[in-house]
Structure formats: structure tokens, C-alpha cells
Write an enzyme that holds these catalytic residues in place. Structure first.
Site, PDB file in Angstrom:
ATOM      1  N   HIS A  57      32.639  55.224  45.400  1.00  0.00           N
ATOM      2  CA  HIS A  57      33.639  55.096  46.478  1.00  0.00           C
ATOM      3  C   HIS A  57      33.366  53.832  47.280  1.00  0.00           C
ATOM      4  CE1 HIS A  57      36.688  56.819  49.328  1.00  0.00           C
ATOM      5  NE2 HIS A  57      36.207  55.784  50.004  1.00  0.00           N
ATOM      6  N   HIS A  59      35.315  49.911  48.958  1.00  0.00           N
ATOM      7  CA  HIS A  59      36.515  49.126  49.300  1.00  0.00           C
ATOM      8  C   HIS A  59      36.193  47.652  49.088  1.00  0.00           C
ATOM      9  CE1 HIS A  59      38.909  52.405  51.135  1.00  0.00           C
ATOM     10  NE2 HIS A  59      37.704  52.941  51.249  1.00  0.00           N
ATOM     11  N   GLN A 152      46.937  52.476  52.230  1.00  0.00           N
ATOM     12  CA  GLN A 152      46.106  52.685  53.437  1.00  0.00           C
ATOM     13  C   GLN A 152      46.829  53.463  54.538  1.00  0.00           C
ATOM     14  OE1 GLN A 152      42.591  51.369  54.638  1.00  0.00           O
ATOM     15  NE2 GLN A 152      43.308  53.163  55.745  1.00  0.00           N
ATOM     16  N   HIS A 210      41.392  59.789  49.570  1.00  0.00           N
ATOM     17  CA  HIS A 210      40.730  59.925  50.863  1.00  0.00           C
ATOM     18  C   HIS A 210      41.291  61.223  51.436  1.00  0.00           C
ATOM     19  CE1 HIS A 210      39.708  55.739  50.345  1.00  0.00           C
ATOM     20  NE2 HIS A 210      39.012  55.746  51.468  1.00  0.00           N
ATOM     21  N   GLU A 213      39.514  62.961  56.062  1.00  0.00           N
ATOM     22  CA  GLU A 213      38.467  62.152  56.711  1.00  0.00           C
ATOM     23  C   GLU A 213      38.699  62.218  58.217  1.00  0.00           C
ATOM     24  OE1 GLU A 213      38.305  57.998  55.716  1.00  0.00           O
ATOM     25  OE2 GLU A 213      36.333  57.725  56.629  1.00  0.00           O
ATOM     26  N   ASP A 309      31.239  53.339  50.302  1.00  0.00           N
ATOM     27  CA  ASP A 309      32.457  53.165  51.094  1.00  0.00           C
ATOM     28  C   ASP A 309      32.608  51.737  51.631  1.00  0.00           C
ATOM     29  OD1 ASP A 309      34.877  53.936  52.145  1.00  0.00           O
ATOM     30  OD2 ASP A 309      34.073  55.253  53.678  1.00  0.00           O
TER      31      ASP A 309
HETATM   32 FE   FE2 Z   1      37.019  54.893  51.787  1.00  0.00          FE
END
Ligand code: FE2
Length: 413
Positions: A57, A59, A152, A210, A213, A309
Site C-alpha cells: 500500500h 502512493h 482521491q 481505501h 480510514e 502508505d
Molecule cells: Fe493510502
């Protein structure tokens, strides 16, 4: 026969000592005392030889951008998302590629040979997607990069996001993503989960959302994700990333939820560095930890992996590309300091994410010839010391070597 490569005398994670022979990019034998010749022999006597470290995971479109155009002053998830909204319109394709390749080199030196990166697909310029497709091609043969089409701002909250997800999948992005807790309503979130699963089923793809969260105990999209996974026959192809709301949920509700996750064979990806710093921010004291219920999920037979992440991006000012740092934090936050639990934490950055990503890694004949020699003897020592990765081998090729630093210290008489 002559092997390409033999790694001699290493200690496998289970403590057994064996030589590992690699031929045609695959592991040919794992046994003590291999005497056949090899083009290269690597002495790993007494050192831990591990399957590759994996980050499932990440970005990569935002990594190493910290401070551009400004830092996240509040340190919150919401300011991070707002800051990313600014950055993604400013950064060029070349900048994304350059930062990503720098990051990949650093991570590879630390034994990371596979990364699953979410890529924000909502920017109409499409440069994040094009940049990371280029990076995936550039690092092919050395590192595996899986890309998740990540809207996003949600499938439905941002105008045209759904079309952008489809555009990204058509362009070669591997996995269907989403952020159901980011949609306007719980109902929209459930619809986003359903849409992601439907599209994955139609296209034969995996799903990684996701999911929840948040610190909200009533954010329950993971329940919908597990149910839709079963409904669409996606068992074993779906991951729920973060799942931090589970930390705050009612215990009775969780006693029903975890068996459902296990039944759906949905993998759970916790991101301890980020969860411990972004969740619980609005609490006074006691402050919640925010990470999902790792030991309880493991006990129910759920495949649980740790991800990194973020590294130096709008959400997190630290990070080093070292999955041992991630597992070290994860086992602390999850109170997993029992011997078996620490060994499990090591598996959560090796075997578990390999299963999430469907990678044929492992120290067994027939598996890909990818492994890491660490400057320590056991997985627990690796977590304690986070030592130098002496040799990193990808599909039978040495892709990184690091010499442990010499220490000159005064002796105690
Ligand atoms: Fe993430």
C-alpha cells in the site's frame, strides 16, 4: 548442471540453514550443501535469507514531494488531501517519474521488490497515471509495480471521477480502487463499493479500496465490501486498506464483522506509520491508536499485511522506504511482542503482501528467484536492528548490494 547463482549457508526465516540455487530466474533448489557449480556464489553464512520485502500500500505519485508547494501545517488527513489537490495540478509528469524512480532505487536497496501503489486518476491531465505507467515499465524485471486506479475524491463526489477510473483501467492500470468513506453519504459509499466490485468482476481484476480510514465507529464500508465480494464471486481478489474505523467499532458488531471478512477472503492492509499519526487526532485523552484490529483479524484467518502508505508527501513528513520500519511500528501499535507474533509481523511484510498481490515469491523450488540477504540472523533480529540488506536478488539477478558500515568505537577495558 551449472546454476546461475547459489546463495550459500543462509538462515531461512524458520531458522533452518540451506543453500539456495537459482536457474533461469527461478529457485531451482533449497537444500544444505549444494555442490553443483554456479556462475556466481554468494556467501550468506549465518545471515538471514528472506523472501523479498513488499509494500502493498503506497502512493508513488506523491512520494518525496514533502514541502511542495508547502508543508501540511496541521498534520491532518484532511489538510493532506487539500494539499495534494494543490500539488497534483502543479507537478509535471517528469517530476513524478523522477521522484518515483528515486524512491524505487532507495526501496530496492532495502530489499523491497514489489510495490502496490494507488494512483490518483482524477486529474484530467492524466499525468499521474501516465507517469506511473512509465515507471512500471522502466523498473520491470527489477521491481514489480502494481497500480490501483484511485479516485482521491470518490467515485461520485468528484465530477467525472467514474469515467477517469475507467480511462485509467483502459490505459493499463491493474486494480480497481476507491474511497467509500470519502463519498458524500453512507449510501453513496455503499454504491461506490458495489460499482468497484462490479467493474472488477466484469474485467477480471482485483479490488483494493481505501476503506473506513476514519475514527468513526459507524463507518462500516468494510461490511459492504465483504458482502459484495461474495456477491460478485471475488473471494481472494479483494483488499480493504486501512480499516481504521474497526479500531473504534462496537465489539459485538466486530464479532460478526470479522468472520464475514474471513468468509469473503478479503485481505486487510494496515498502514501503521500513517494510522498512528493520522487517526485519533481529534481525541483528547485517552487517544485512540487508530490501527485496525490486527491480532484479531489474524486469529480469524484473515490475510493481514502491513503497508507503508506514505514517504515524504502531503500526509507524512517521514518514511524511508524500509518495510522493517513499518513492521517495527506495526508490532508495537498492535502489542504483538510475543515471539510468534513478531515472526508473524515479519511475514506481514513478506509472505502476506505477496499473497495480496498474487506474486509467486517464496524460498521454495519453482518460485521466482528473488530474495534478500540481511546482515542479521533471524526475522526478530531484523525487526529489532533493521540491518543492512547485504544483497538483493530479483528474478536471479543481483540488483543491489550494500556493505555494512565498519564501526570504530572505543573498547571498554
Ligand atoms: Fe493510502
Amino acid at each position: 548442471m551449472t546454476f546461475e547463482l547459489i546463495v550459500k549457508g543462509g538462515l531461512l526465516p524458520d531458522g533452518t540453514q540451506a543453500d539456495i540455487a537459482i536457474s533461469a530466474g527461478r529457485i531451482a533448489a533449497v537444500e544444505p550443501g549444494i555442490t553443483a557449480p554456479a556462475r556466481e556464489v554468494i556467501d550468506a553464512t549465518g545471515k538471514l535469507v528472506s523472501p523479498p520485502l513488499i509494500d502493498c500500500h503506497f502512493h508513488m505519485d506523491a512520494t518525496l514531494s514533502y514541502g511542495t508547494p508547502r508543508v501540511n501545517a496541521s498534520g491532518t488527513l484532511l489538510e493532506g488531501i487539500a494539499l495534494w489537490g494543490e500539488l497534483k495540478t502543479l507537478q509535471t509528469r517528469d517530476e513524478i517519474v523522477s521522484r518515483a524512480l528515486t524512491y524505487c532505487r532507495e526501496a530496492m536497496g532495502k530489499g523491497v521488490l514489489a510495490i502496490r501503489s494507488h494512483v490518483d486518476v482524477t486529474d484530467k491531465s492524466f499525468r499521474t497515471v501516465e507517469a506511473l505507467l512509465e515507471v512500471r515499465e522502466t523498473i520491470k524485471g527489477k521491481m514489480d509495480l502494481q497500480l490501483v486506479a484511485f479516485p482521491q475524491d470518490g467515485w461520485f463526489r468528484a465530477a467525472g471521477a467514474e469515467a477517469q477510473v475507467i480511462r485509467a483501467l483502459d490505459a493499463g492500470v491493474d486494480i480497481v480502487g476507491g474511497i467509500p468513506h470519502g463519498e458524500r453519504t453512507m449510501a453513496d459509499g455503499a454504491a461506490a463499493v458495489r460499482t468497484a466490485c462490479r467493474i472488477a468482476a466484469e474485467r477480471g481484476l482485483m479490488v483494493d479500496l481505501h476503506c473506513d480510514e476514519t475514527d468513526d465507529p459507524l463507518s462500516r464500508h468494510i461490511e459492504t465490501l465483504a458482502a459484495e465480494t461474495i456477491a460478485f464471486g471475488l473471494q481472494g481478489r479483494v483488499a480493504g486498506s486501512h480499516l481504521t474505523s474497526m479500531h473504534s467499532m462496537d465489539n459485538y458488531y466486530v464479532s460478526k464483522l470479522i468472520p464475514l471478512i474471513a468468509e469473503a477472503r478479503v485481505a486487510a492492509i494496515a498502514n501503521p506509520l500513517i494510522n498512528i499519526t493520522l487517526q485519533g487526532r481529534a481525541d483528547t485523552y485517552p487517544k485512540r491508536r487508530g490501527m485496525t484490529r490486527v491480532p484479531e483479524l489474524l486469529a480469524a484467518g484473515v490475510n493481514v499485511a502491513f503497508g507503508q502508505d506514505c514517504v515524504m508527501d502531503p500526509w507524512y513528513p517521514l518514511g524511508s522506504g524500509d518495510m522493517l520500519d513499518v513492521a517495527h511500528m506495526g508490532l508495537h501499535v498492535a502489542l504483538m511482542t510475543g515471539t510468534e507474533q513478531m515472526n508473524r509481523a515479519f511475514q506481514m511484510i513478506t509472505e502476506a503482501p505477496a499473497q495480496v498481490m498474487g506474486l509467486d515469491f517464496g524460498l521454495r523450488p519453482g518460485a521466482r528467484g528473488s530474495l534478500v540477504v540481511l546482515d542479521c540472523a533471524t526475522p526478530i533480529e531484523a525487526l529489532r536492528l533493521r540491518p543492512v540488506r547485504k544483497v538483493v536478488i530479483s528474478d536471479g539477478k543481483v540488483v543491489a548490494r550494500t556493505t555494512p558500515p565498519a564501526v570504530n568505537a572505543d573498547q571498554f577495558a
